[in-house]
Write an enzyme that holds these catalytic residues in place. Structure first.
Site, PDB file in Angstrom:
ATOM      1  N   SER A  12       0.851  -1.184   0.000  1.00  0.00           N
ATOM      2  CA  SER A  12       0.000   0.000   0.000  1.00  0.00           C
ATOM      3  C   SER A  12       0.889   1.236   0.000  1.00  0.00           C
ATOM      4  CB  SER A  12      -0.878   0.005   1.262  1.00  0.00           C
ATOM      5  OG  SER A  12      -1.276   1.324   1.577  1.00  0.00           O
ATOM      6  N   HIS A  37      -1.895  -2.005  -3.962  1.00  0.00           N
ATOM      7  CA  HIS A  37      -3.114  -1.807  -3.185  1.00  0.00           C
ATOM      8  C   HIS A  37      -3.294  -0.297  -3.002  1.00  0.00           C
ATOM      9  CE1 HIS A  37      -5.954  -2.842   0.167  1.00  0.00           C
ATOM     10  NE2 HIS A  37      -5.469  -1.740   0.722  1.00  0.00           N
ATOM     11  N   ASP A  39      -5.385   2.786  -1.636  1.00  0.00           N
ATOM     12  CA  ASP A  39      -6.376   3.086  -0.601  1.00  0.00           C
ATOM     13  C   ASP A  39      -7.169   4.340  -0.934  1.00  0.00           C
ATOM     14  OD1 ASP A  39      -5.983   1.031   1.514  1.00  0.00           O
ATOM     15  OD2 ASP A  39      -3.927   1.807   1.474  1.00  0.00           O
ATOM     16  N   MET A  41     -10.185   6.786   0.100  1.00  0.00           N
ATOM     17  CA  MET A  41     -10.994   7.165   1.272  1.00  0.00           C
ATOM     18  C   MET A  41     -11.813   8.410   0.950  1.00  0.00           C
ATOM     19  SD  MET A  41      -8.201   6.693   4.300  1.00  0.00           S
ATOM     20  CE  MET A  41      -7.034   5.335   4.284  1.00  0.00           C
ATOM     21  N   HIS A  71      -8.846  -0.270  -2.710  1.00  0.00           N
ATOM     22  CA  HIS A  71      -9.528  -0.570  -1.449  1.00  0.00           C
ATOM     23  C   HIS A  71     -10.447   0.611  -1.179  1.00  0.00           C
ATOM     24  CE1 HIS A  71      -9.101  -1.115   3.205  1.00  0.00           C
ATOM     25  NE2 HIS A  71     -10.325  -1.336   2.778  1.00  0.00           N
ATOM     26  N   MET A  73     -12.689   2.629   0.695  1.00  0.00           N
ATOM     27  CA  MET A  73     -13.208   2.959   2.025  1.00  0.00           C
ATOM     28  C   MET A  73     -14.153   4.139   1.849  1.00  0.00           C
ATOM     29  SD  MET A  73      -9.672   2.341   4.077  1.00  0.00           S
ATOM     30  CE  MET A  73      -8.647   2.380   2.610  1.00  0.00           C
ATOM     31  N   MET A 142      -9.893  -6.750   7.592  1.00  0.00           N
ATOM     32  CA  MET A 142      -9.073  -5.620   8.063  1.00  0.00           C
ATOM     33  C   MET A 142      -8.447  -5.961   9.412  1.00  0.00           C
ATOM     34  SD  MET A 142      -8.941  -3.218   5.862  1.00  0.00           S
ATOM     35  CE  MET A 142      -8.131  -1.954   6.849  1.00  0.00           C
ATOM     36  N   GLY A 147      -8.690   3.662   7.723  1.00  0.00           N
ATOM     37  CA  GLY A 147      -8.603   5.129   7.732  1.00  0.00           C
ATOM     38  C   GLY A 147      -7.187   5.661   7.737  1.00  0.00           C
ATOM     39  N   PHE A 148      -6.276   4.908   8.345  1.00  0.00           N
ATOM     40  CA  PHE A 148      -4.912   5.423   8.473  1.00  0.00           C
ATOM     41  C   PHE A 148      -3.894   4.292   8.347  1.00  0.00           C
ATOM     42  CE2 PHE A 148      -7.812   8.143  10.716  1.00  0.00           C
ATOM     43  CZ  PHE A 148      -7.454   9.406  10.261  1.00  0.00           C
ATOM     44  N   GLY A 149      -2.744   4.635   7.775  1.00  0.00           N
ATOM     45  CA  GLY A 149      -1.644   3.688   7.734  1.00  0.00           C
ATOM     46  C   GLY A 149      -0.872   3.742   9.042  1.00  0.00           C
ATOM     47  N   GLY A 150       0.014   2.793   9.234  1.00  0.00           N
ATOM     48  CA  GLY A 150       0.918   2.828  10.385  1.00  0.00           C
ATOM     49  C   GLY A 150       0.307   2.463  11.720  1.00  0.00           C
ATOM     50  N   ASP A 176      -5.056  -6.654   5.844  1.00  0.00           N
ATOM     51  CA  ASP A 176      -4.611  -5.288   5.578  1.00  0.00           C
ATOM     52  C   ASP A 176      -4.598  -4.485   6.872  1.00  0.00           C
ATOM     53  OD1 ASP A 176      -4.084  -2.788   4.494  1.00  0.00           O
ATOM     54  OD2 ASP A 176      -6.087  -2.515   3.654  1.00  0.00           O
ATOM     55  N   GLY A 177      -3.416  -3.963   7.204  1.00  0.00           N
ATOM     56  CA  GLY A 177      -3.289  -3.099   8.370  1.00  0.00           C
ATOM     57  C   GLY A 177      -2.274  -3.621   9.363  1.00  0.00           C
ATOM     58  N   GLY A 178      -1.153  -2.923   9.470  1.00  0.00           N
ATOM     59  CA  GLY A 178      -0.142  -3.302  10.450  1.00  0.00           C
ATOM     60  C   GLY A 178       0.593  -4.594  10.116  1.00  0.00           C
ATOM     61  N   GLY A 198       1.831  -1.749   4.114  1.00  0.00           N
ATOM     62  CA  GLY A 198       2.139  -0.359   3.773  1.00  0.00           C
ATOM     63  C   GLY A 198       3.455   0.084   4.370  1.00  0.00           C
ATOM     64  N   THR A 199       3.377   0.657   5.564  1.00  0.00           N
ATOM     65  CA  THR A 199       4.539   1.223   6.230  1.00  0.00           C
ATOM     66  C   THR A 199       5.736   0.280   6.278  1.00  0.00           C
ATOM     67  OG1 THR A 199       2.845   2.188   7.645  1.00  0.00           O
ATOM     68  CG2 THR A 199       5.116   2.605   8.274  1.00  0.00           C
TER      69      THR A 199
HETATM   70  O1  LIG Z   1      -6.419   0.314   4.324  1.00  0.00           O
HETATM   71  C1  LIG Z   1      -5.522   0.800   4.949  1.00  0.00           C
HETATM   72  C2  LIG Z   1      -5.805   1.697   6.082  1.00  0.00           C
HETATM   73  O2  LIG Z   1      -7.143   1.890   6.204  1.00  0.00           O
HETATM   74  C3  LIG Z   1      -4.088   0.538   4.511  1.00  0.00           C
HETATM   75  O3  LIG Z   1      -4.088  -0.296   3.388  1.00  0.00           O
HETATM   76  C4  LIG Z   1      -3.249  -0.081   5.584  1.00  0.00           C
HETATM   77  O4  LIG Z   1      -3.331   0.570   6.772  1.00  0.00           O
HETATM   78  C5  LIG Z   1      -1.807  -0.265   5.104  1.00  0.00           C
HETATM   79  O5  LIG Z   1      -0.907   0.450   5.819  1.00  0.00           O
HETATM   80  P1  LIG Z   1      -0.056  -0.139   7.043  1.00  0.00           P
HETATM   81  O6  LIG Z   1       0.588  -1.422   6.581  1.00  0.00           O
HETATM   82  O7  LIG Z   1       0.916   0.938   7.311  1.00  0.00           O
HETATM   83  O8  LIG Z   1      -1.014  -0.395   8.160  1.00  0.00           O
HETATM   84 FE   LIG Z   2      -6.110  -0.763   2.518  1.00  0.00          FE
END
Ligand SMILES: O=C(CO)[C@H](O)[C@H](O)COP(=O)(O)O
Ligand SMILES: [Fe+2]
Length: 229
Positions: A12, A37, A39, A41, A71, A73, A142, A147-150, A176-178, A198-199
């Site tokens: 991402s 991917h 994102d 929003m 994705h 959102m 999820m 809503g947010f990365g990281g 997806d996420g963290g 992502g991060t």
């Molecule tokens: O959908 C997402 C957030 O809503 C992102 O795809 C997801 O958070 C990816 O970033 P990270 O790996 O940094 O969490």
């Molecule tokens: Fe995502």
């Protein structure tokens, strides 16, 4: 011939330098990403804004051959199907929470030549998405609040992945996420085969090694299950 699951890594670009969207995306593909991917929003379904189909279309003009997953959102996923198809999106993944006509949306996505992915937030029970498996190409579980990365990976969501893998051995299940090197074992062992990161990838000093580590971990888990069947 029997179909088999494949480990796929879709970075991402959410937390990367979006002023260099093309360069960052191309770099990820060059470093071994299987898909991108993206994102999207709307500031309504989630408390954040990113980009929409005009940007995705510009990116597609520069990157011709990558598989793009958006994705979505967004509160009104139906509204963006045609523009995203026109922008060159390959897979349209949307949240089932804000809509009542999931089957119809999946059908429309496919009519527009895209694959359909159905996503759930951490608070949504897995049974709510299970009823759409026959009309969707992929389920996204999820592992953070969208809503947010990281954000921090929510390990308790793995029960949903385990449940789906147990009952649907060939289903494409995305997390997806963290997700990154420190949480990939958890995802792989639970049965996820499509990994959004992502991060952990964009912030890594060696993107290629990180993507490879994620893919190898997931593929090893898939092969292990195959060999015990
Ligand atoms: O959908 C997402 C957030 O809503 C992102 O795809 C997801 O958070 C990816 O970033 P990270 O790996 O940094 O969490
Ligand atoms: Fe995502």
């Amino acid at each position: 011939m029997s179909r088999s699951l494949k480990a796929l890594i879709g970075p991402s670009i959410l937390n990367s330098d979006l002023s260099k969207l093309f360069e960052e995306s191309q770099k990820l593909m060059d470093n071994g990403a299987d898909y991108l991917h993206l994102d999207v929003m709307d500031g309504h379904f989630v408390p954040n804004l990113t980009f929409g189909h005009p940007i995705v279309k510009c990116l597609r003009n520069h990157i011709k051959d990558a598989f793009f997953e958006t994705h979505m959102m967004v509160s009104r996923p139906e509204q963006w199907i045609a523009p995203m198809a026109d922008a060159g999106v390959n897979q349209y993944t949307f949240h089932i929470e804000p809509v009542t006509n999931v089957e119809e949306i999946c059908r429309k996505i496919k009519e527009h030549g895209m694959k359909a992915g159905v996503a759930i937030k951490p608070g949504t029970p897995v049974e709510e998405v299970e009823e759409y498996i026959s009309v969707a190409d992929m389920v996204l579980i999820m592992t953070v609040e969208p809503g947010f990365g990281g954000q921090k990976f929510m390990e308790d969501q793995m029960a949903k992945v385990q449940y789906l893998r147990k009952h649907y051995p060939l289903l494409n299940i995305e997390v997806d996420g963290g997700v990154g090197p420190s949480t990939i074992d958890c995802c792989a062992n639970a049965g996820a085969n499509m990994i959004v990161s992502g991060t952990a990838v964009t912030g890594s000093k060696d993107q290629m090694a990180t993507i490879k580590l994620l893919r190898d971990t997931v593929q090893t888990a898939i092969d292990k299950v195959k060999n015990t069947e």
